[in-house]
Design a protein around this motif. Structure first.
Motif, short mmCIF file in Angstrom:
data_model
loop_
_atom_site.label_atom_id
_atom_site.label_comp_id
_atom_site.label_asym_id
_atom_site.label_seq_id
_atom_site.Cartn_x
_atom_site.Cartn_y
_atom_site.Cartn_z
N ASN A 1 16.00 63.97 49.80
CA ASN A 1 17.41 64.28 50.05
C ASN A 1 17.59 64.88 51.45
OD1 ASN A 1 19.92 66.31 48.27
ND2 ASN A 1 20.13 64.68 49.73
N ALA A 2 16.69 65.79 51.83
CA ALA A 2 16.78 66.43 53.14
C ALA A 2 16.55 65.42 54.26
CB ALA A 2 15.78 67.58 53.23
N ILE A 3 15.56 64.56 54.11
CA ILE A 3 15.27 63.57 55.13
C ILE A 3 16.42 62.58 55.27
CG2 ILE A 3 13.70 61.71 55.81
CD1 ILE A 3 12.56 64.53 56.09
N GLN A 4 17.03 62.23 54.11
CA GLN A 4 18.16 61.30 54.13
C GLN A 4 19.33 61.87 54.93
OE1 GLN A 4 20.85 62.02 51.35
NE2 GLN A 4 22.18 60.82 52.69
N ILE A 5 19.63 63.15 54.76
CA ILE A 5 20.72 63.78 55.52
C ILE A 5 20.31 63.98 56.97
CG2 ILE A 5 22.11 65.89 55.72
CD1 ILE A 5 22.04 66.13 52.70
N LEU A 6 19.03 64.32 57.19
CA LEU A 6 18.54 64.49 58.56
C LEU A 6 18.61 63.17 59.33
CD1 LEU A 6 17.26 66.48 60.57
CD2 LEU A 6 15.01 65.76 59.73
N GLU A 7 18.38 62.04 58.64
CA GLU A 7 18.50 60.72 59.28
C GLU A 7 19.91 60.51 59.82
OE1 GLU A 7 16.56 57.70 59.68
OE2 GLU A 7 14.93 59.15 59.64
N GLN A 8 20.91 60.90 59.04
CA GLN A 8 22.29 60.79 59.52
C GLN A 8 22.52 61.66 60.75
OE1 GLN A 8 25.47 60.64 56.35
NE2 GLN A 8 23.78 61.32 55.05
N PHE A 9 21.93 62.87 60.71
CA PHE A 9 22.05 63.77 61.85
C PHE A 9 21.44 63.15 63.10
CE2 PHE A 9 19.91 66.91 64.51
CZ PHE A 9 20.97 67.71 64.91
N ARG A 10 20.28 62.54 62.94
CA ARG A 10 19.61 61.94 64.11
C ARG A 10 20.44 60.80 64.70
NH1 ARG A 10 13.59 61.62 61.35
NH2 ARG A 10 12.89 63.73 61.90
N VAL A 11 20.96 59.94 63.84
CA VAL A 11 21.76 58.82 64.32
C VAL A 11 23.03 59.34 65.01
CG1 VAL A 11 23.12 56.82 63.61
CG2 VAL A 11 20.86 57.22 62.61
N LYS A 12 23.63 60.34 64.41
CA LYS A 12 24.85 60.92 64.98
C LYS A 12 24.55 61.53 66.36
CE LYS A 12 29.17 61.86 63.46
NZ LYS A 12 30.05 60.90 62.75
N MET A 13 23.41 62.21 66.46
CA MET A 13 23.04 62.83 67.73
C MET A 13 22.77 61.77 68.79
SD MET A 13 19.91 65.49 68.53
CE MET A 13 18.67 64.24 68.19
N GLU A 14 22.09 60.70 68.42
CA GLU A 14 21.78 59.65 69.39
C GLU A 14 23.05 58.95 69.86
OE1 GLU A 14 18.97 58.93 70.90
OE2 GLU A 14 18.09 60.66 69.87
N GLN A 15 23.98 58.74 68.94
CA GLN A 15 25.24 58.13 69.33
C GLN A 15 25.99 58.99 70.34
OE1 GLN A 15 27.44 57.38 65.74
NE2 GLN A 15 26.32 55.50 65.24
N LYS A 16 25.98 60.28 70.10
CA LYS A 16 26.69 61.18 71.00
C LYS A 16 25.97 61.29 72.35
CE LYS A 16 29.81 62.40 69.99
NZ LYS A 16 31.11 61.74 70.24
N LYS A 17 24.65 61.21 72.34
CA LYS A 17 23.89 61.22 73.59
C LYS A 17 24.25 60.02 74.45
CE LYS A 17 19.56 63.78 73.05
NZ LYS A 17 18.08 63.62 72.92
N GLU A 18 24.37 58.85 73.80
CA GLU A 18 24.63 57.62 74.53
C GLU A 18 26.01 57.60 75.17
OE1 GLU A 18 24.02 54.53 71.72
OE2 GLU A 18 21.85 54.81 71.60
N THR A 19 26.94 58.35 74.60
CA THR A 19 28.32 58.33 75.11
C THR A 19 28.68 59.61 75.87
OG1 THR A 19 29.14 59.19 73.00
CG2 THR A 19 29.11 56.81 73.26
N THR A 20 27.66 60.37 76.28
CA THR A 20 27.90 61.59 77.04
C THR A 20 26.94 61.65 78.22
OG1 THR A 20 28.49 62.73 74.98
CG2 THR A 20 28.10 64.10 76.90
N LEU A 21 27.43 62.00 79.38
CA LEU A 21 26.56 62.17 80.54
C LEU A 21 25.51 63.23 80.25
CD1 LEU A 21 29.25 62.08 83.38
CD2 LEU A 21 27.71 60.23 82.66
#
Length: 932
Positions: free
Chosen positions: A365-385
């Protein structure tokens, strides 16, 4: 700027501001690209049966009846002997679609997605059904198809009854649930002779979903405390017992079936849902069968409410969950991957398994939620200087690796309890991180919208001053920036903003929100000479009077804002408005009209003090409203006959409309009586209701264009529809509001007389169809600010006088039963929205009449109204940022949406009122509007 151009630009600006709130606060929380996570150990159950009793309140199920016996003896026995139970806490909006998404997919759908449709998925998401091997569903055609369409492959099978069966006027809505139970039993009987189906049913990881809509339908039609609603609970209880018995027999009592019984949302005492009242957000949860903890007893309680005592369950252990937690619970029981979009936390106390299994489950359960966090973080990294990106510090890349490694080591060492606590901490951090990145751009977008909002309001104020304050442009100064160089500066700023957004790969909507303030402020700076002229003229202004008006306007706007939260403030405002003739000296010169104004204000002031919801239908109020409308109309016609006799056509038209009022009052009482006797909606009543609705838009166009004649025709047409949409005292609201509106028109005429206007015309001779004499058009005065404020105040009264449109649960479905009883959310919603807008239209038509009678252009007053409404909207936008809880944020957002919708409606309905108050459609456009 011409009026049409200004209208189009203003409409576009306000639509952008309106839509911005959804991009800022209601963006979809879903991300894609995560790896599914499952528990590596063998699951305790091979199959799961999910019962969802739509609209079932927790207290209605758990609370014993007056005799002390349970309404659901079978489920009560499950709680006492072989299952775990608790309260499932839902979120706003408490509607069927978001409730089922939370139950089955494990996440809370954003509001904008809910509004996009009921039967299909506006966004793609994973669910327990999608991860299962096979899922069979029985129930409502409004719920089941959205999960079947969202599933990959063709392993979700749905069986629905015709939508016509969802009839609030049905003699027995519980037959919807009986249909589901019978279909499941027939399905299992057929499977015994169908080898292919039999093999599918004996595979692991299967789900059976029974959606039971009868309770919700009976609750809407008869209220949750009714005999029909409570008896439906007993029917569902016996049906669940029968299905469990049939399932166990079908699978040879192998003990590998898990059962979950819950609800998508509750219901208020008055039969509605959608908001955050405890009766709507508290739903039952009962789990039993394979892998589920058996009944536990305890002497102390961890909940400080009195529900256990009230329900007679003090010795039974209660385990509350959030609604989204049920999805990972179902996934864990049958060994399927957790839905990848789920934000639910596995409730370990519901599991009857080893600590090792619990530790592995909560780890997945924790890894599944952490996976969402990682994807969300990478998306925000790609769209921010890179130099602007600020990571979530508690879960940087290195800390994530440490969390995962330490949790895995604890499980491998057999320190399961410590691993469980560690994984729960990781889930908490990942959830906060998800919220952090989900709202990462909120401050940036909010600041852009506020900047644009302030700029637009400033431009409108400067435009008013330039047009009506006789401010002359000062001589050209060599040091003043020319308009051309100013345009070049703002063009460069716009290009820099666009380049900044392009580098960050921002969505196209970001360009609108960020470039709009640039264009607006360029328009403001172009009026710099007007502002400079105003500053130079300050010494010659009556500062004390201006300051007094400023304080009054500020107090007035704050009163309007507070009234959104406390309706009683509208009563205070009406009492203050009632004293206006006395304070202004009008009472001495026009006692009768002033007295009519004060009495109408006092009578209308009663409505905000009455309950918005929770009232029982009472057709006697509707009959009284019809009688009051007839009395008002007859009185006017009699007085009008004495002054200037009506022509034959108008007299016949008014008599027909008065007969229509009587007919509508009869139709409502007849429909109410028929539904009480469970005889359904009579076809004749339904036809008359729809014809009345359609004719209400056409009949006023046939009446005379004389001011009071046209307004009376509009009033009676709208009241007819309002009577058909009423269930209680709110039917009296339009007649009383209309009384105040007629008094307002008369007293404004007296105000013009007091000011010694040489261009005044008698109200009895005012005709909407006449072209306005250009010579009589005047400029704005300070008194026109008061008129504009009165208008905005009356608009708020129209919205909140006898209801609360900011709360979904304040709408009573019984209001539309004269038109239809079969569930249709869009038609029902449209009818309820028109009911809300009818008082709005009455006020709009009155304001149009005042513009004509006071010889002021519609644009002039409209601009002042625009400033007042925009200041209110800006106030609510700041309130959204100040609140912390989601419920408070949702309330402020709904108020902001209401004000912005009101402003847009003002723009659109201003055209509609021209049509209603003119003899021909083109007259409203041909009226010459010239300004000095």
């Amino acid at each position: 700027m011409k009026m049409m151009i200004f209208f189009i630009v203003g409409l576009i600006v306000h639509v952008v501001f309106f839509l911005s709130i959804f991009d800022i606060y209601f963006t979809s929380p879903l991300v894609h690209g995560m790896t599914p996570q499952r528990v590596p150990l063998a699951p305790p159950a091979k199959r799961l049966v999910l019962f969802v009793a739509d609209g079932l309140r927790a207290d209605s199920l758990f609370k014993p009846d007056d005799n002390g016996t349970g309404r659901a003896p079978y489920l009560r026995g499950v709680i006492a002997e072989r299952g775990t139970w608790g309260v499932s806490h839902t979120r706003v909006p408490t509607e069927s679609r978001p409730g089922h998404v939370a139950l089955i997919a494990g996440f809370y759908e954003d509001v904008s997605a809910v509004a996009k449709g009921w039967k299909e998925n506006p966004v793609e998401f994973d669910s327990v059904f999608n991860e299962s091997r096979h899922t069979w569903c029985w129930g409502s055609p409004d719920i089941l198809p959205m999960f079947a369409k969202g599933a990959t492959g063709d392993h979700v099978y749905t069986y629905t009854y015709p939508s016509e069966r969802e009839d609030f006027a049905s003699t027995d809505a519980s037959r919807l649930d009986t249909w589901v139970f019978d279909e499941v039993k027939d399905f299992l009987n057929v499977a015994k002779s169908n080898e292919t189906l039999l093999n599918m049913l004996h595979e692991e990881q299967n789900v059976f979903f029974l959606h039971l809509l009868g309770i919700d339908t009976n609750g809407h039609a008869h209220r949750p405390m009714s005999k029909e609603y409570l008896e439906n609970i007993g029917l569902v209880d016996s049906g669940v017992a029968e299905i469990v018995s049939v399932m166990d027999d079908f699978y040879g009592h192998d003990g590998k079936t898990a059962y979950i019984f819950t609800s998508d949302h509750g219901m208020t005492n008055w039969g509605s849902h959608g908001a955050g009242h405890p009766s709507e957000t508290l739903t039952p949860l009962i789990a039993w069968g394979a892998g589920v903890q058996t009944a536990q007893w305890e002497g102390s309680h961890k909940y400080d409410d009195n529900y256990l005592k009230e329900w007679g369950m003090e010795t039974s252990r209660r385990e509350d969950v959030s609604q989204a937690d049920i999805a990972p619970l179902m996934a864990s029981l049958i060994g399927i991957p957790f839905p990848v979009n789920s934000v639910g936390v596995l409730p370990l106390n519901y599991l009857n398994n080893s600590q090792h299994f619990k530790a592995e489950s909560i780890y997945a359960n924790a890894i599944q939620i952490l996976e969402q966090f990682r994807v969300k973080m990478e998306q925000k990294k790609e769209t921010t200087l890179s130099f602007l990106f600020t990571p979530y510090q508690p879960l940087t890349d290195s800390k994530q690796m440490d969390f995962v490694r330490n949790a895995r080591n604890l499980i491998q060492k057999g320190q399961f309890d410590e691993a469980i606590r560690y994984c729960k901490d990781l889930i908490d951090q990942a959830m906060e991180g998800l919220s952090y990145y989900h709202t990462y751009d909120r401050l940036f977008l909010g600041s852009s919208v506020v900047l644009g909002f302030i700029g637009w309001t400033s431009y409108v104020v400067l435009f008013i001053l330039k047009t009506h304050a006789s401010l002359r442009k000062p001589p050209t100064n060599m040091h003043m920036v020319t308009e051309r160089s100013l345009g070049q500066i703002f063009l460069c700023i716009g290009l820099l903003v666009a380049l900044f957004l392009m580098v960050q790969s921002s969505p196209w909507t970001y360009y609108i929100y960020c470039l709009l303030p640039v264009a607006v402020w360029f328009s403001v700076m172009r009026e710099f000479e007007t502002l400079a002229s105003l500053v130079r003229s300050v010494p010659s202004l009556p500062l004390s009077k201006c300051f007094g008006y400023f304080l009054l306007v500020t107090f007035g706007i704050e009163l309007l804002v507070v009234s959104f939260f406390y309706r009683a403030m509208l009563t205070l405002g009406l009492v203050v408005l009632g004293l206006w003739p006395v304070l202004s000296g009008l009472y001495i010169k026009a006692k009768f009209r002033s007295l009519s104004w004060m009495l109408s204000c006092l009578f209308l002031a009663v409505f905000p003090l009455l309950p918005v919801v929770g009232r029982e239908p009472d057709v006697n109020y509707v009959i009284c409203a019809g009688v009051l409308t007839l009395f008002n109309s007859s009185s006017y016609l009699w007085s009008s006959w004495r002054c200037s006799p009506l022509i034959r056509r108008d007299r016949q038209l008014f008599i027909c409309q008065m007969m229509q009022v009587v007919l509508c009052a009869y139709i409502l009482t007849s429909t109410h009586s028929s539904l009480q006797l469970k005889q359904g909606l009579p076809l004749f009543n339904q036809l008359v209701s729809w014809l009345t609705l359609v004719s209400s838009f056409l009949i006023p166009l046939l009446s005379s264009t004389r001011l009071f004649h046209r307004l009376l025709s509009i009033l009676m047409s709208l009241v007819c529809v309002y009577l058909l949409l009423s269930t209680g005292y709110e039917a009296l609201f339009p007649p009383v509001l209309s009384w105040l509106m007629f008094a307002w028109i008369n007293i404004e005429q007296e105000t013009m007389n007091t000011q010694g206007s040489s261009n005044r015309t008698e109200l009895s001779s005012t005709d909407f169809a006449e072209n306005i004499d250009i010579a009589k058009i005047r400029q704005l005065r300070l008194d026109d600010i008061r008129r504009s404020y009165f208008f905005v105040f009356f608009i708020i009264i129209a919205f909140f006088g006898c209801g609360n449109i900011a709360s979904i649960n304040s709408f009573d479905p019984a209001s539309v039963y004269c038109f239809l009883t079969v569930f249709n959310p869009f038609i029902m919603g449209g009818l309820l929205m028109w009911k809300v807008l009818i008082p709005f239209v009455i006020v709009m038509c009155t304001f149009e009449s005042i513009q004509v009678s006071t010889q002021l252009s519609s644009r002039s007053l409209f601009l002042v109204v625009l400033v007042i409404s925009d200041l209110m909207a800006l106030h609510f936008f700041f309130l959204v940022k100040d609140h912390g809880s989601w419920l408070d944020i949702g309330t402020s957002i709904s108020h902001y949406v209401i004000v912005m919708s009101m402003t847009i409606f003002l723009m659109l309905l201003s055209v509609m009122t021209h049509i209603l108050t003119s003899k021909r459609i083109l007259i409203g456009w041909k009226r010459k509007m010239h300004f000095r």
